[in-house]
Design an enzyme around this catalytic site. Structure first.
Site, PDB file in Angstrom:
ATOM      1  N   GLU A 219      30.200 -46.614  -2.159  1.00  0.00           N
ATOM      2  CA  GLU A 219      30.507 -47.810  -1.178  1.00  0.00           C
ATOM      3  C   GLU A 219      31.352 -47.292  -0.132  1.00  0.00           C
ATOM      4  O   GLU A 219      32.318 -46.449  -0.387  1.00  0.00           O
ATOM      5  CB  GLU A 219      31.358 -48.797  -2.139  1.00  0.00           C
ATOM      6  CG  GLU A 219      30.242 -49.534  -3.232  1.00  0.00           C
ATOM      7  CD  GLU A 219      30.564 -50.819  -3.971  1.00  0.00           C
ATOM      8  OE1 GLU A 219      29.949 -51.438  -4.152  1.00  0.00           O
ATOM      9  OE2 GLU A 219      32.075 -50.883  -4.144  1.00  0.00           O
TER      10      GLU A 219
ATOM     11  N   CYS B 176      36.904 -46.864   5.340  1.00  0.00           N
ATOM     12  CA  CYS B 176      37.364 -46.500   4.233  1.00  0.00           C
ATOM     13  C   CYS B 176      36.076 -45.675   3.435  1.00  0.00           C
ATOM     14  O   CYS B 176      34.957 -46.419   3.240  1.00  0.00           O
ATOM     15  CB  CYS B 176      37.738 -47.579   2.973  1.00  0.00           C
ATOM     16  SG  CYS B 176      38.284 -46.955   1.392  1.00  0.00           S
TER      17      CYS B 176
ATOM     18  N   CYS C 295      34.203 -41.196 -10.180  1.00  0.00           N
ATOM     19  CA  CYS C 295      35.686 -40.650 -10.564  1.00  0.00           C
ATOM     20  C   CYS C 295      36.043 -40.369 -11.825  1.00  0.00           C
ATOM     21  O   CYS C 295      35.720 -40.995 -12.835  1.00  0.00           O
ATOM     22  CB  CYS C 295      36.653 -41.730  -9.889  1.00  0.00           C
ATOM     23  SG  CYS C 295      38.183 -41.034  -9.794  1.00  0.00           S
TER      24      CYS C 295
ATOM     25  N   CYS D  79      42.102 -44.058 -13.829  1.00  0.00           N
ATOM     26  CA  CYS D  79      43.530 -44.810 -13.289  1.00  0.00           C
ATOM     27  C   CYS D  79      43.421 -46.434 -13.931  1.00  0.00           C
ATOM     28  O   CYS D  79      42.128 -47.019 -13.752  1.00  0.00           O
ATOM     29  CB  CYS D  79      43.842 -44.836 -11.825  1.00  0.00           C
ATOM     30  SG  CYS D  79      44.315 -43.132 -11.085  1.00  0.00           S
TER      31      CYS D  79
ATOM     32  N   CYS E  14      42.359 -49.413 -11.598  1.00  0.00           N
ATOM     33  CA  CYS E  14      41.276 -49.123 -10.675  1.00  0.00           C
ATOM     34  C   CYS E  14      39.800 -49.478 -11.179  1.00  0.00           C
ATOM     35  O   CYS E  14      39.587 -48.560 -12.074  1.00  0.00           O
ATOM     36  CB  CYS E  14      41.325 -47.468 -10.077  1.00  0.00           C
ATOM     37  SG  CYS E  14      40.285 -47.254  -8.756  1.00  0.00           S
TER      38      CYS E  14
ATOM     39  N   GLY F   3      36.442 -42.089  -5.667  1.00  0.00           N
ATOM     40  CA  GLY F   3      36.942 -40.500  -5.986  1.00  0.00           C
ATOM     41  C   GLY F   3      38.085 -40.077  -5.674  1.00  0.00           C
ATOM     42  O   GLY F   3      38.766 -40.700  -4.938  1.00  0.00           O
ATOM     43  N   GLU F   4      38.498 -38.907  -5.933  1.00  0.00           N
ATOM     44  CA  GLU F   4      39.659 -38.284  -5.776  1.00  0.00           C
ATOM     45  C   GLU F   4      39.490 -37.278  -4.710  1.00  0.00           C
ATOM     46  O   GLU F   4      38.871 -36.136  -4.981  1.00  0.00           O
ATOM     47  CB  GLU F   4      40.200 -37.637  -6.895  1.00  0.00           C
ATOM     48  CG  GLU F   4      41.442 -36.651  -6.697  1.00  0.00           C
ATOM     49  CD  GLU F   4      42.522 -37.079  -5.848  1.00  0.00           C
ATOM     50  OE1 GLU F   4      42.633 -36.404  -4.819  1.00  0.00           O
ATOM     51  OE2 GLU F   4      42.978 -38.110  -6.307  1.00  0.00           O
TER      52      GLU F   4
ATOM     53  N   SER G 127      44.209 -39.821   0.784  1.00  0.00           N
ATOM     54  CA  SER G 127      44.917 -40.409  -0.331  1.00  0.00           C
ATOM     55  C   SER G 127      44.680 -39.835  -1.453  1.00  0.00           C
ATOM     56  O   SER G 127      43.263 -39.518  -1.830  1.00  0.00           O
ATOM     57  CB  SER G 127      44.263 -41.971  -0.339  1.00  0.00           C
ATOM     58  OG  SER G 127      45.180 -42.403  -1.708  1.00  0.00           O
TER      59      SER G 127
ATOM     60  N   SER H 235      49.114 -42.072  -4.329  1.00  0.00           N
ATOM     61  CA  SER H 235      48.977 -42.942  -5.561  1.00  0.00           C
ATOM     62  C   SER H 235      50.102 -42.939  -6.181  1.00  0.00           C
ATOM     63  O   SER H 235      49.695 -42.122  -7.247  1.00  0.00           O
ATOM     64  CB  SER H 235      47.536 -43.195  -5.836  1.00  0.00           C
ATOM     65  OG  SER H 235      46.539 -43.524  -4.978  1.00  0.00           O
ATOM     66  N   LEU H 236      51.129 -43.426  -6.282  1.00  0.00           N
ATOM     67  CA  LEU H 236      52.358 -43.041  -7.027  1.00  0.00           C
ATOM     68  C   LEU H 236      52.365 -44.361  -8.210  1.00  0.00           C
ATOM     69  O   LEU H 236      52.077 -43.875  -9.395  1.00  0.00           O
ATOM     70  CB  LEU H 236      53.643 -43.396  -6.495  1.00  0.00           C
ATOM     71  CG  LEU H 236      54.848 -42.735  -7.222  1.00  0.00           C
ATOM     72  CD1 LEU H 236      54.617 -41.237  -7.472  1.00  0.00           C
ATOM     73  CD2 LEU H 236      56.138 -42.938  -6.342  1.00  0.00           C
ATOM     74  N   HIS H 237      52.662 -45.458  -8.090  1.00  0.00           N
ATOM     75  CA  HIS H 237      52.252 -46.699  -9.021  1.00  0.00           C
ATOM     76  C   HIS H 237      53.186 -46.923 -10.358  1.00  0.00           C
ATOM     77  O   HIS H 237      53.287 -47.755 -10.906  1.00  0.00           O
ATOM     78  CB  HIS H 237      50.783 -46.796  -9.106  1.00  0.00           C
ATOM     79  CG  HIS H 237      49.870 -46.824  -8.350  1.00  0.00           C
ATOM     80  ND1 HIS H 237      49.813 -47.370  -7.453  1.00  0.00           N
ATOM     81  CD2 HIS H 237      48.880 -45.626  -8.203  1.00  0.00           C
ATOM     82  CE1 HIS H 237      48.900 -47.011  -6.524  1.00  0.00           C
ATOM     83  NE2 HIS H 237      48.223 -46.007  -7.011  1.00  0.00           N
TER      84      HIS H 237
ATOM     85  N   ASN I  47      44.396 -56.183  -7.168  1.00  0.00           N
ATOM     86  CA  ASN I  47      43.219 -56.765  -6.928  1.00  0.00           C
ATOM     87  C   ASN I  47      42.402 -56.898  -8.276  1.00  0.00           C
ATOM     88  O   ASN I  47      42.071 -55.700  -8.680  1.00  0.00           O
ATOM     89  CB  ASN I  47      42.428 -56.219  -6.006  1.00  0.00           C
ATOM     90  CG  ASN I  47      43.081 -55.944  -4.664  1.00  0.00           C
ATOM     91  OD1 ASN I  47      43.506 -57.072  -3.860  1.00  0.00           O
ATOM     92  ND2 ASN I  47      43.326 -54.932  -4.103  1.00  0.00           N
TER      93      ASN I  47
ATOM     94  N   CYS J   3      41.323 -52.891  -2.157  1.00  0.00           N
ATOM     95  CA  CYS J   3      41.758 -51.534  -2.819  1.00  0.00           C
ATOM     96  C   CYS J   3      41.483 -51.602  -4.359  1.00  0.00           C
ATOM     97  O   CYS J   3      42.009 -52.608  -5.312  1.00  0.00           O
ATOM     98  CB  CYS J   3      43.288 -51.354  -2.482  1.00  0.00           C
ATOM     99  SG  CYS J   3      43.974 -49.877  -3.101  1.00  0.00           S
TER     100      CYS J   3
END
Length: 339
Positions: free
Chosen positions: A75, A88, A95, A99, A102, A150-151, A182, A204-206, A281, A324
């Site tokens: 996507e 994006c 992935c 996470c 996600c 993906g990373e 990112s 991406s800390l979170h 989200n 996101c």
């Protein structure tokens, strides 16, 4: 082979046709000899990705489901705004990071994307939006974020090659200042990214403790917070970048307390930074909830009082699952493999 007998400048001509003018056929390259065009057509293809689905949000965000030659899909999302627009882009089908917040992480990794497949997402968007030539003064795509499926740093070689193509001044000509990569924190590759690309970095800390981040972002077990933040300091030093962006998804009762905000300020001390606060989200099957508006405002106020910018990201494309953390293609295979 006939291709080897052509002068070197032919490569520059073809390059400009593809990346400046968006050519989809060698036959349109009218300043290239006919015989050479025919020979190129026998050995190479300018075929685009296949659009399996397109969804348009009420806020005008567009999400494309794009398929490659092996039928795997990713996507890609275009987010238009008043003063700029952002594309994006995905770097993997699926992935591996899992996470917790996600949706993409619920899809197993199928394979890495090749550089051409990464760039193809940009070419498709430019085709649809009629955003050619690439040097047009009023571009419809003026920012790129490697924040899709993906990373990126687990597919570094191909991602780096794709970004270098995007930045090439005789091609797509997108400034490194307009490209953001990112990562969830693949520490060894962060330095390479600084030395070889120098694009904007988003982390991406979170979470502000290893215990919580190990749960939310499992790669933290391999590269804990202190190692990650040192890599960020090194990145800023090597690139002279303006600010590193720390992405922080706001999860109700999980990471949104005033104490968490104060700890975050302590952690990033000395790093040129801004903190993007991302309202969670939701997606089907998740048990997590978004923080309340009042908690998000309180969290932001603590960070801003410490002298950091802490914008709250406005969700875009929620109604089409394009926001996101919501991206997920239908390309799910039982056994993951790397290309």
């Amino acid at each position: 082979m006939e291709l080897l007998k052509e002068p070197a400048f032919r490569a520059d001509q073809v390059w400009r046709w593809v990346y400046q003018l968006g050519a989809q056929s060698f036959s349109t390259m009218n300043n290239v000899p006919l015989l050479f065009r025919e020979t190129l057509g026998l050995h190479y293809s300018l075929e685009r990705t296949q659009e399996h689905q397109v969804l348009i949000s009420k806020d005008k965000t567009i999400k494309w489901l794009l398929a490659f030659s092996d039928a795997n899909e990713v996507e890609t999302v275009w987010i238009p705004e008043q003063t700029r627009s952002t594309l994006c882009i995905s770097s993997q089908v699926g992935c591996t990071l899992n996470c917790k917040f996600c949706h993409t992480g619920t899809q197993p990794l199928v394979r890495n994307l090749r550089a051409g497949e990464i760039v193809a997402q940009l070419l498709h968007a430019k085709d649809v939006l009629q955003d050619w030539p690439s040097h047009a003064p009023t571009r419809k795509i003026n920012n790129i974020v490697m924040m899709g499926m993906g990373e990126p740093l687990l597919n570094y070689e191909q991602v780096a090659k794709a970004i270098q193509i995007m930045m090439h001044p005789q091609g797509l000509d997108i400034s490194r200042k307009k490209i953001t990569l990112s990562t969830s924190g693949i520490v060894p590759q962060i330095k390479r990214c600084a030395e070889e690309l120098g694009v904007n970095l988003a982390i991406s800390l979170h979470a502000v403790t290893d215990e919580l981040r190990n749960h939310l972002v499992p790669i933290n077990k391999k590269y804990p917070i202190n190692e990650l933040l040192q890599a960020c300091r090194d990145y800023a030093s090597i690139t002279g970048c303006r600010k590193i962006t720390f992405e922080y998804v706001m999860l109700k009762g999980v990471n949104d307390s005033p104490a968490d905000a104060k700890k975050l300020v302590d952690l990033i001390k000395g790093i040129p930074a801004k903190i993007n606060l991302i309202p969670f989200n939701p997606w089907p099957g998740t048990e997590l909830e978004c923080s309340t508006e009042s908690n998000i405002k309180q969290f932001a106020a603590i960070i801003e009082k410490a002298g950091y910018i802490a914008p709250v990201r406005t969700p875009r494309g929620e109604d089409i699952m394009a926001a996101c953390g919501q991206l997920k293609s239908a390309s799910i295979k039982a056994k993951a493999y790397q290309a």
